[in-house]
Write a protein that holds these residues in place. Structure first.
Motif, PDB file in Angstrom:
ATOM      1  N   GLU A  48      29.027  19.161 -71.983  1.00 17.45           N
ATOM      2  CA  GLU A  48      29.078  19.030 -73.437  1.00 17.45           C
ATOM      3  C   GLU A  48      27.875  19.723 -74.077  1.00 17.45           C
ATOM      4  O   GLU A  48      28.007  20.427 -75.091  1.00 17.45           O
ATOM      5  CB  GLU A  48      29.114  17.559 -73.842  1.00 17.45           C
ATOM      6  N   TYR A  52      30.905  23.477 -73.423  1.00 18.15           N
ATOM      7  CA  TYR A  52      32.203  23.602 -72.769  1.00 18.15           C
ATOM      8  C   TYR A  52      33.139  22.444 -73.108  1.00 18.15           C
ATOM      9  O   TYR A  52      34.357  22.566 -72.949  1.00 18.15           O
ATOM     10  CB  TYR A  52      32.028  23.686 -71.256  1.00 18.15           C
ATOM     11  N   VAL A  53      32.585  21.305 -73.512  1.00 24.93           N
ATOM     12  CA  VAL A  53      33.381  20.142 -73.889  1.00 24.93           C
ATOM     13  C   VAL A  53      33.090  19.831 -75.349  1.00 24.93           C
ATOM     14  O   VAL A  53      31.932  19.613 -75.716  1.00 24.93           O
ATOM     15  CB  VAL A  53      33.046  18.919 -73.013  1.00 24.93           C
ATOM     16  N   LYS A  54      34.127  19.795 -76.192  1.00 26.90           N
ATOM     17  CA  LYS A  54      33.940  19.573 -77.621  1.00 26.90           C
ATOM     18  C   LYS A  54      34.630  18.315 -78.131  1.00 26.90           C
ATOM     19  O   LYS A  54      34.368  17.880 -79.253  1.00 26.90           O
ATOM     20  CB  LYS A  54      34.433  20.784 -78.411  1.00 26.90           C
ATOM     21  N   SER A  55      35.503  17.719 -77.349  1.00 27.83           N
ATOM     22  CA  SER A  55      36.274  16.567 -77.822  1.00 27.83           C
ATOM     23  C   SER A  55      35.877  15.271 -77.131  1.00 27.83           C
ATOM     24  O   SER A  55      36.621  14.299 -77.183  1.00 27.83           O
ATOM     25  CB  SER A  55      37.768  16.819 -77.607  1.00 27.83           C
ATOM     26  N   ARG A  70      40.958  15.108 -68.339  1.00 25.06           N
ATOM     27  CA  ARG A  70      41.243  15.881 -69.560  1.00 25.06           C
ATOM     28  C   ARG A  70      40.017  16.680 -69.995  1.00 25.06           C
ATOM     29  O   ARG A  70      40.124  17.871 -70.347  1.00 25.06           O
ATOM     30  CB  ARG A  70      41.663  14.929 -70.679  1.00 25.06           C
ATOM     31  N   LEU A  71      38.842  16.053 -69.964  1.00 29.83           N
ATOM     32  CA  LEU A  71      37.616  16.741 -70.370  1.00 29.83           C
ATOM     33  C   LEU A  71      37.253  17.844 -69.382  1.00 29.83           C
ATOM     34  O   LEU A  71      36.772  18.918 -69.778  1.00 29.83           O
ATOM     35  CB  LEU A  71      36.473  15.736 -70.483  1.00 29.83           C
ATOM     36  N   GLU A  74      39.436  20.809 -70.142  1.00 30.26           N
ATOM     37  CA  GLU A  74      38.953  21.472 -71.350  1.00 30.26           C
ATOM     38  C   GLU A  74      37.751  22.356 -71.033  1.00 30.26           C
ATOM     39  O   GLU A  74      37.676  23.511 -71.483  1.00 30.26           O
ATOM     40  CB  GLU A  74      38.574  20.423 -72.402  1.00 30.26           C
ATOM     41  N   ARG A  78      37.399  26.670 -71.040  1.00 26.93           N
ATOM     42  CA  ARG A  78      36.390  27.400 -71.820  1.00 26.93           C
ATOM     43  C   ARG A  78      35.515  28.254 -70.907  1.00 26.93           C
ATOM     44  O   ARG A  78      35.140  29.375 -71.261  1.00 26.93           O
ATOM     45  CB  ARG A  78      35.540  26.414 -72.624  1.00 26.93           C
TER      46      ARG A  78
END
Length: 326
Positions: A48, A52-55, A70-71, A74, A78
């Motif tokens: 994050e 690379y991790v935004k959510s 899921r992360l 994601e 990226r």
């Protein structure tokens, strides 16, 4: 030092009915929570921080192996979009992603196999890990070890050995158990460190049992809920992942609500009191996150129940009265 845990209270009939309803509506994505001591959280924090991790909402823990997958996907997408030169400039992120892939494959992959050797049966069993530890202390500690689920070092030798495992029911619910054998100055005993049932509808998650929570950023930054204390016997309702609200509220960005009700132990001024906690996370942008949280104790032997007016004050955080008798 003997553990001061309350007995696991019987769940009200209504809670059991709701849990079974959610379990029946759940999909195959249901998975157990990641223990708070897992390195997965630190790896996701790194990804994050690198963008690379935004959510993710990593300051509210635990979350499930399914959410971590899921992360990971994601972040992997990226990182792959950087091209060969970009990936070569960030080899550490690649190493973290590979380590996460190995952990997720061994702990949350598909193919739960039951006794028959075929996955997808009515009940399937999966062991996670075996572990043991030994410590020696010249005196009994006044405080539990940091982020150690309330387990304080005892005078002399202390041995801990345990395992954790899960049972998947109809690909709709999880039963997770983490028993531990403890031997030390206070004798020997077997203790359930964590144990719960969890159903996931794809939107909401309902958990009932004993588990730890962490609310706050940083390894030492939790003020209300951490695993410095022993896990709580509770009922918790949250969502499997952050989501956006409809209409104009979409501008608030990602949100994630959490609410729980726990029963505290008997060795208190008012035994077996209740602990209610609420948290609402907001992430209006990938680079900014905030949360509102509140916990309070009420009831217990010798205390009356709060009145409706007191409940309203509690939910709007109005602390104008001490409510000493409630």
């Amino acid at each position: 030092m003997r553990s001061n845990r309350p007995r696991l209270p019987a769940l009200p009939a209504l809670t059991i009915v709701v849990f079974l309803f959610l379990a029946g509506a759940a999909g195959a994505a249901v998975s157990a929570n990641i223990p708070l001591e897992s390195r997965v959280y630190r790896d996701l924090e790194y990804l994050e921080a690198r963008g690379y991790v935004k959510s993710a909402m990593l300051s509210t823990r635990p979350f499930t192996w399914g959410e971590s997958t899921r992360l990971y996907l994601e972040a992997r997408a990226r990182w792959a979009s950087l091209g060969d030169k970009g990936r070569a400039r960030d080899m550490r992120a690649g190493a973290v992603l590979n380590r996460l892939a190995a952990v997720l494959d061994s702990n949350a992959g598909a193919g739960y196999e039951g006794a028959s050797g075929a996955g997808g049966g009515v009940v399937s069993f999966r062991p996670f890990r075996l572990y043991s530890s030994y410590a020696y202390s010249e005196r009994e500690s006044f405080f539990a070890g940091r982020n150690n689920n309330g387990d304080a070092p005892e005078e002399g030798s202390s041995l801990r050995a345990g395992f954790d495992a899960e049972w998947r029911l109809l690909d709709a619910a999880i039963i997770y158990l983490n028993p531990e054998y403890r031997s030390g100055g206070s004798g020997t005993r077997t203790e359930l460190v964590r144990g719960y049932a969890l159903a996931d509808t794809g939107v909401f998650q309902l958990e009932a049992g004993r588990d730890s929570m962490w609310w706050g950023a940083g390894y030492n930054g939790g003020l209300l809920m951490t695993n410095n204390a022993a896990p709580l016997d509770m009922i918790k309702l949250t969502t499997g992942w952050p989501f956006t609200l409809p209409w104009i509220f979409e501008r608030a960005g990602l949100v994630k609500p959490t609410v729980f009700l726990a029963r505290l132990g008997g060795q208190r001024a008012y035994p077996r009191a209740n602990l209610l906690g609420m948290r609402l996370d907001f992430k209006p942008s990938p680079h900014f996150q905030l949360a509102l949280n509140r916990t309070f104790i009420f009831g217990g032997e010798g205390k009356r129940s709060p009145t409706l007016g007191e409940w309203l004050k509690v939910f709007v955080s109005a602390d104008s009265a001490e409510h000493a008798a409630s």
